[in-house]
Write a protein that holds these residues in place. Structure first.
Motif, mmCIF file in Angstrom:
data_model
loop_
_atom_site.group_PDB
_atom_site.id
_atom_site.type_symbol
_atom_site.label_atom_id
_atom_site.label_comp_id
_atom_site.label_asym_id
_atom_site.label_seq_id
_atom_site.Cartn_x
_atom_site.Cartn_y
_atom_site.Cartn_z
ATOM 1 N N ALA A 35 0.395 -1.175 0.154
ATOM 2 C CA ALA A 35 -0.033 -0.016 0.057
ATOM 3 C C ALA A 35 0.660 1.290 -0.184
ATOM 4 N N ALA A 212 -17.475 -0.184 -10.327
ATOM 5 C CA ALA A 212 -17.055 1.539 -10.276
ATOM 6 C C ALA A 212 -17.220 2.727 -10.483
ATOM 7 N N SER A 321 -13.028 9.394 6.064
ATOM 8 C CA SER A 321 -12.378 9.328 4.751
ATOM 9 C C SER A 321 -12.065 10.454 4.037
ATOM 10 N N VAL A 340 -13.241 7.749 -4.188
ATOM 11 C CA VAL A 340 -12.503 6.546 -3.682
ATOM 12 C C VAL A 340 -12.652 5.411 -3.275
ATOM 13 N N VAL A 341 -12.848 6.006 -2.269
ATOM 14 C CA VAL A 341 -13.489 5.349 -0.879
ATOM 15 C C VAL A 341 -15.080 4.144 -1.459
ATOM 16 N N THR A 343 -15.965 3.174 -4.233
ATOM 17 C CA THR A 343 -14.734 2.592 -5.464
ATOM 18 C C THR A 343 -14.503 1.322 -4.668
ATOM 19 N N ILE A 344 -13.449 1.426 -4.357
ATOM 20 C CA ILE A 344 -13.222 0.451 -2.773
ATOM 21 C C ILE A 344 -13.296 -0.316 -2.894
ATOM 22 N N ALA A 345 -14.861 0.291 -1.619
ATOM 23 C CA ALA A 345 -16.071 -0.443 -1.732
ATOM 24 C C ALA A 345 -16.569 -1.479 -2.434
ATOM 25 N N ILE A 347 -15.522 -2.832 -4.966
ATOM 26 C CA ILE A 347 -14.464 -2.887 -5.331
ATOM 27 C C ILE A 347 -14.676 -4.655 -4.188
ATOM 28 N N LEU A 348 -14.680 -4.596 -3.574
ATOM 29 C CA LEU A 348 -14.518 -4.728 -1.951
ATOM 30 C C LEU A 348 -15.478 -6.311 -2.017
#
Length: 377
Positions: A35, A212, A321, A340-341, A343-345, A347-348
């Protein structure tokens, strides 16, 4: 006789626990290092990524009307040129109307907020509260200095955050050119990714990117509508109260709404402080009532109704965030933090669904329906 390995005494239990801790510790270290490397690379090429990020955000707004024109038989280039030029014309028109008022009164807004803080200080340190003015004075002076030093920056325009290494004009032209290409050829990207990745990887890549993109586009479009409603109601209310700075405060409210929670609080407090100086205590209390009512409308009606489950982020995650993004990257980080958060969420969530699909049918039910459980929370 050989020792029965199935007999687990205290030594074996402790050894297994330490071995598990060691494995997970090494994994966490590897993930943290990876990271950090990714963050370092992003920081190194940020001046390239930033125009790309802005262009993608603008494309989420312009992409749907361009797709509609293509569905009517328009060529890709003609549809993209029409939509992008129309967008540029609308933005230029709005700037031409608002800039003289906003730029000319930005210093007055900052000065009014500073004077409003001073009035509040005089009130809380006087009768009947009689609070100690030591810490209050220092805090007020710090905010006043910040507002005063920021007045010229506010007047210079919203593009000052693009960076100092490259001129504003170059970045603006780059963003517009990238937006044109994204609007023109963006719909061809996912089929190309599917072909490049093949049946096994391509399907997953396309699904994650599509989710996303839908999340980002839904957030930007909905937040724009919410910001416009907030700005019209608060700006209109201040205009009815006779505030001479209703227009610039409405503009500040509009842009502040793109930073969830914190932006609404700051812009609302600014409107109340300025009204306190320009109109007096009674109008400031009415302005506070308008701001509180609008924020309740946004938090309890507009955002849940318009956003629905598009974001599916807990308010605490949004607040953290925004705080982290603002601390690390300033206004730009606060603005980009939630997309951004989110989008990451997304993906998860997709990874979690794939894990559920891979869990054995003999496993406990709670091990195979976690994705649905998370989606309902």
């Amino acid at each position: 006789m050989a020792k029965d390995k199935r007999i687990r005494d205290r030594g074996v239990v402790i050894d297994d626990g330490l071995a598990t801790l060691q494995r997970w510790g090494l994994r966490i270290i590897v993930i943290a290092v990876a990271a950090w490397i990714v963050g370092h690379l992003i920081g190194t090429i940020w001046m390239v990524l930033y125009p790309v990020a802005l262009a993608l955000i603008v494309t989420t707004v312009l992409g749907p009307p361009a797709a509609w024109l293509r569905s009517k038989g328009w060529p890709d280039a003609l549809a993209a040129v029409t939509i992008v030029l129309g967008f540029i014309g609308a933005v230029v028109g709005i700037i031409a109307v608002l800039t003289p008022q906003v730029a000319g009164q930005a210093s007055e807004v900052a000065a009014g907020a500073s004077d409003g803080l001073q009035k509040i200080r005089d009130w809380v340190t006087g009768e009947p509260l009689n609070l100690s003015d030591g810490q209050i004075t220092r805090a007020i002076e710090a905010v006043q200095d910040k507002l005063t030093s920021s007045a010229s920056a506010i007047s210079s325009g919203v593009f000052s955050t693009i960076g100092t290494a490259t001129s504003v004009i170059v970045n603006l032209v780059l963003v517009l050119m990238l937006t044109f290409f994204f609007v023109k050829d963006g719909h061809k990207f996912l089929p190309w990714v599917r072909t490049l990745g093949g049946q096994r990887a391509g399907v997953h890549l396309v699904e994650v990117m599509q989710r996303a993109w839908d999340t980002l586009g839904g957030f930007i479009r909905t937040q724009t509508l919410v910001a416009l409603i907030d700005a019209v109601i608060i700006g209109g209310g201040l205009a009815i109260l006779g505030s001479p700075l209703a227009v610039p405060l409405g503009v500040v409210t509009f842009f502040g709404a793109y930073i969830p929670i914190i932006g609404a609080f700051v812009s609302g407090a600014l409107a109340v402080l300025v009204t306190l100086v320009t109109n007096g205590t009674n109008d400031a209390l009415i302005a506070m009532g308008i701001v509180v009512a609008v924020q309740q409308l946004e938090g309890n009606v507009l955002s849940p109704w318009l956003q629905g489950k598009n974001m599916n982020l807990h308010p605490a995650v949004v607040l953290l965030s925004v705080t982290a993004g603002g601390s690390l990257f300033g206004v730009t980080g606060a603005f980009l933090a939630v997309p951004v958060v989110a989008t990451i969420a997304e993906i998860l969530r997709y990874l979690n669904e794939r894990i559920d699909d891979s869990v054995s049918v003999l496993a406990p039910k709670e091990d195979s329906d976690s994705a649905e459980t998370l989606a309902e929370d």
